[in-house]
Design a protein around this motif. Sequence first.
Motif, PDB file in Angstrom:
ATOM      1  N   HIS A 244       5.513 -10.520  -5.634  1.00  0.00           N
ATOM      2  CA  HIS A 244       5.959  -9.830  -4.421  1.00  0.00           C
ATOM      3  C   HIS A 244       7.499  -9.756  -4.402  1.00  0.00           C
ATOM      4  CE1 HIS A 244       6.569  -8.908  -0.177  1.00  0.00           C
ATOM      5  NE2 HIS A 244       5.288  -8.565  -0.134  1.00  0.00           N
ATOM      6  N   PRO A 245       8.060  -8.602  -4.034  1.00  0.00           N
ATOM      7  CA  PRO A 245       9.524  -8.485  -4.019  1.00  0.00           C
ATOM      8  C   PRO A 245      10.212  -9.547  -3.151  1.00  0.00           C
ATOM      9  CG  PRO A 245       8.531  -6.310  -3.855  1.00  0.00           C
ATOM     10  CD  PRO A 245       7.398  -7.299  -3.753  1.00  0.00           C
ATOM     11  N   CYS A 282       4.993  -2.259   6.074  1.00  0.00           N
ATOM     12  CA  CYS A 282       5.389  -3.545   5.494  1.00  0.00           C
ATOM     13  C   CYS A 282       6.639  -4.059   6.208  1.00  0.00           C
ATOM     14  CB  CYS A 282       5.665  -3.389   3.999  1.00  0.00           C
ATOM     15  SG  CYS A 282       6.306  -4.909   3.264  1.00  0.00           S
ATOM     16  N   PHE A 284       8.752  -6.105   5.253  1.00  0.00           N
ATOM     17  CA  PHE A 284       9.880  -6.349   4.350  1.00  0.00           C
ATOM     18  C   PHE A 284      10.550  -5.046   3.908  1.00  0.00           C
ATOM     19  CE2 PHE A 284      11.407  -7.836   0.012  1.00  0.00           C
ATOM     20  CZ  PHE A 284      12.447  -8.599   0.524  1.00  0.00           C
ATOM     21  N   ALA A 285      10.022  -3.918   4.380  1.00  0.00           N
ATOM     22  CA  ALA A 285      10.475  -2.614   3.865  1.00  0.00           C
ATOM     23  C   ALA A 285      11.985  -2.385   4.036  1.00  0.00           C
ATOM     24  CB  ALA A 285       9.696  -1.486   4.522  1.00  0.00           C
ATOM     25  N   CYS A 288      13.555  -4.314   1.065  1.00  0.00           N
ATOM     26  CA  CYS A 288      12.890  -4.340  -0.240  1.00  0.00           C
ATOM     27  C   CYS A 288      13.516  -3.313  -1.194  1.00  0.00           C
ATOM     28  CB  CYS A 288      11.405  -4.040  -0.072  1.00  0.00           C
ATOM     29  SG  CYS A 288      10.535  -4.030  -1.646  1.00  0.00           S
ATOM     30  N   ASP A 290      12.212  -2.126  -3.734  1.00  0.00           N
ATOM     31  CA  ASP A 290      11.158  -1.272  -4.297  1.00  0.00           C
ATOM     32  C   ASP A 290      10.440  -0.442  -3.237  1.00  0.00           C
ATOM     33  OD1 ASP A 290      11.414  -2.403  -6.950  1.00  0.00           O
ATOM     34  OD2 ASP A 290      10.536  -4.216  -6.088  1.00  0.00           O
ATOM     35  N   ALA A 291      10.964  -0.428  -2.008  1.00  0.00           N
ATOM     36  CA  ALA A 291      10.233   0.227  -0.902  1.00  0.00           C
ATOM     37  C   ALA A 291       9.957   1.694  -1.198  1.00  0.00           C
ATOM     38  CB  ALA A 291      11.024   0.089   0.392  1.00  0.00           C
ATOM     39  N   CYS A 295       5.329   2.424   2.427  1.00  0.00           N
ATOM     40  CA  CYS A 295       5.645   1.081   2.944  1.00  0.00           C
ATOM     41  C   CYS A 295       6.128   1.126   4.387  1.00  0.00           C
ATOM     42  CB  CYS A 295       6.718   0.423   2.085  1.00  0.00           C
ATOM     43  SG  CYS A 295       6.314   0.377   0.332  1.00  0.00           S
ATOM     44  N   PRO A 300       0.433  -3.075   3.933  1.00  0.00           N
ATOM     45  CA  PRO A 300      -0.233  -3.280   2.641  1.00  0.00           C
ATOM     46  C   PRO A 300      -1.426  -4.219   2.759  1.00  0.00           C
ATOM     47  CG  PRO A 300       1.905  -4.381   2.678  1.00  0.00           C
ATOM     48  CD  PRO A 300       1.795  -3.633   3.958  1.00  0.00           C
ATOM     49  N   CYS A 312       1.259  -6.170  -1.115  1.00  0.00           N
ATOM     50  CA  CYS A 312       2.309  -5.223  -1.488  1.00  0.00           C
ATOM     51  C   CYS A 312       1.695  -3.949  -2.058  1.00  0.00           C
ATOM     52  CB  CYS A 312       3.225  -5.886  -2.529  1.00  0.00           C
ATOM     53  SG  CYS A 312       4.513  -4.792  -3.126  1.00  0.00           S
ATOM     54  N   HIS A 313       2.225  -2.797  -1.628  1.00  0.00           N
ATOM     55  CA  HIS A 313       1.726  -1.510  -2.116  1.00  0.00           C
ATOM     56  C   HIS A 313       1.994  -1.285  -3.601  1.00  0.00           C
ATOM     57  CE1 HIS A 313       0.410   0.010   1.707  1.00  0.00           C
ATOM     58  NE2 HIS A 313       1.596  -0.131   2.270  1.00  0.00           N
ATOM     59  N   LEU A 314       2.944  -2.020  -4.169  1.00  0.00           N
ATOM     60  CA  LEU A 314       3.266  -1.821  -5.588  1.00  0.00           C
ATOM     61  C   LEU A 314       2.049  -2.049  -6.481  1.00  0.00           C
ATOM     62  CD1 LEU A 314       6.678  -3.685  -6.083  1.00  0.00           C
ATOM     63  CD2 LEU A 314       6.297  -1.210  -6.141  1.00  0.00           C
TER      64      LEU A 314
HETATM   65 FE1  SF4 Z   1       8.380  -3.626  -0.864  1.00  0.00          FE
HETATM   66 FE2  SF4 Z   1       6.595  -1.798  -0.184  1.00  0.00          FE
HETATM   67 FE3  SF4 Z   1       5.818  -4.013  -1.405  1.00  0.00          FE
HETATM   68 FE4  SF4 Z   1       6.667  -4.093   1.107  1.00  0.00          FE
HETATM   69  S1  SF4 Z   1       4.836  -3.059   0.348  1.00  0.00           S
HETATM   70  S2  SF4 Z   1       7.205  -5.492  -0.495  1.00  0.00           S
HETATM   71  S3  SF4 Z   1       8.282  -2.565   1.066  1.00  0.00           S
HETATM   72  S4  SF4 Z   1       7.125  -2.403  -2.239  1.00  0.00           S
END
Ligand code: SF4
Length: 325
Positions: A244-245, A282, A284-285, A288, A290-291, A295, A300, A312-314
């Motif tokens: 997770h980021p 999310c 954390f967007a 993040c 990687d957002a 997100c 997620p 996490c959507h990643l």
């Molecule tokens: Fe980052 Fe999106 Fe994962 Fe949240 S869901 S941690 S914003 S990549």
Amino acid sequence: MDKLLEVTDLTKRYAQGSVLARIVLTAADHVTFYIKPAEIFTLAGESGCGKTTTAKVVLGFEEATSGTILHNGKPQGRKEKVWVTEGVQAIFQDPFSTFNPLRTVDSYFHETVQNYRLAGSKKEAIERIDQKLRLVGLSYAEFAGKYPNEFSGGQLQRISIARALVTDPKLIIADEPVSMVDASLRMSIVNLFKKLRDDLGVSILYITHDLATAYYVGDRIAIMFRGNIVEMGTVEQVLMNPRHPYSKLLRDSIPQADPTRRWTTTVSLAELEQEEYLRRGCRFAGRCPDAMEICRGVVPADLDVDGVLVKCHLYADGHSVHDPS
Ligand code: SF4
């Protein structure tokens, strides 16, 4: 599998602000985890992530908004403190606030022995107390009749642990137990937890913001961010190879897994807290690296990534939803 503690979909909401500008924060949001016998399970995250709220609800100090808590399979209801009858003890951050400065520390031990009817005579009570003190490197003779201010912070935290052991608990909930202890003594407390697990089979819910001690002491770990568990697995899986980021951000803020170091983050957090708790999608967007577009609007799912829960959507492609059992 035996589960000493099973927390399922625990949600705790707080209303904040005036009547006209009231907001509701979800401090614990469908938190789900379990603890097995003889296991150290860590709940880790920054201040304001929801880990202490979770502990307070598990201990019955606060009521859950929804969700279930089972101690040894028995549900904790609104009134009954099941954790007390099921042999759970708690240790808190500040050992000086645990003890009244006007009372001798041994009086707390005798009170516990009496309340739980653990001895038939004063001699038996002293023997039991002495046995527990020796587990933490102290003895009855060196502590009887003394007041809290006659001990160092480290000694007093050891005394808190010995007091928790008087009832032979199966589970200890320790909320930031080393954060107010000198760095030189932190290791001895952390090693004590390992000893309690290995020698006595005690399980520990270790709540901390300090990833270095979490890595050193823990078996499994859940990383919390703004009320959510965002990653959960063994300490090796989560701290050596975070997915997770947010876990990556935390891990990268400690240069090495050294339990004598304090973990600090360079990110300024206080002003972000409320905004992040209220964020759609999310939480954390906003921070993040990687957002993605999704997100900012969609929460997620809890995914199973090589046996690790990752929210996490990643990882949405090719990974199934995590099975909490
Ligand atoms: Fe980052 Fe999106 Fe994962 Fe949240 S869901 S941690 S914003 S990549």
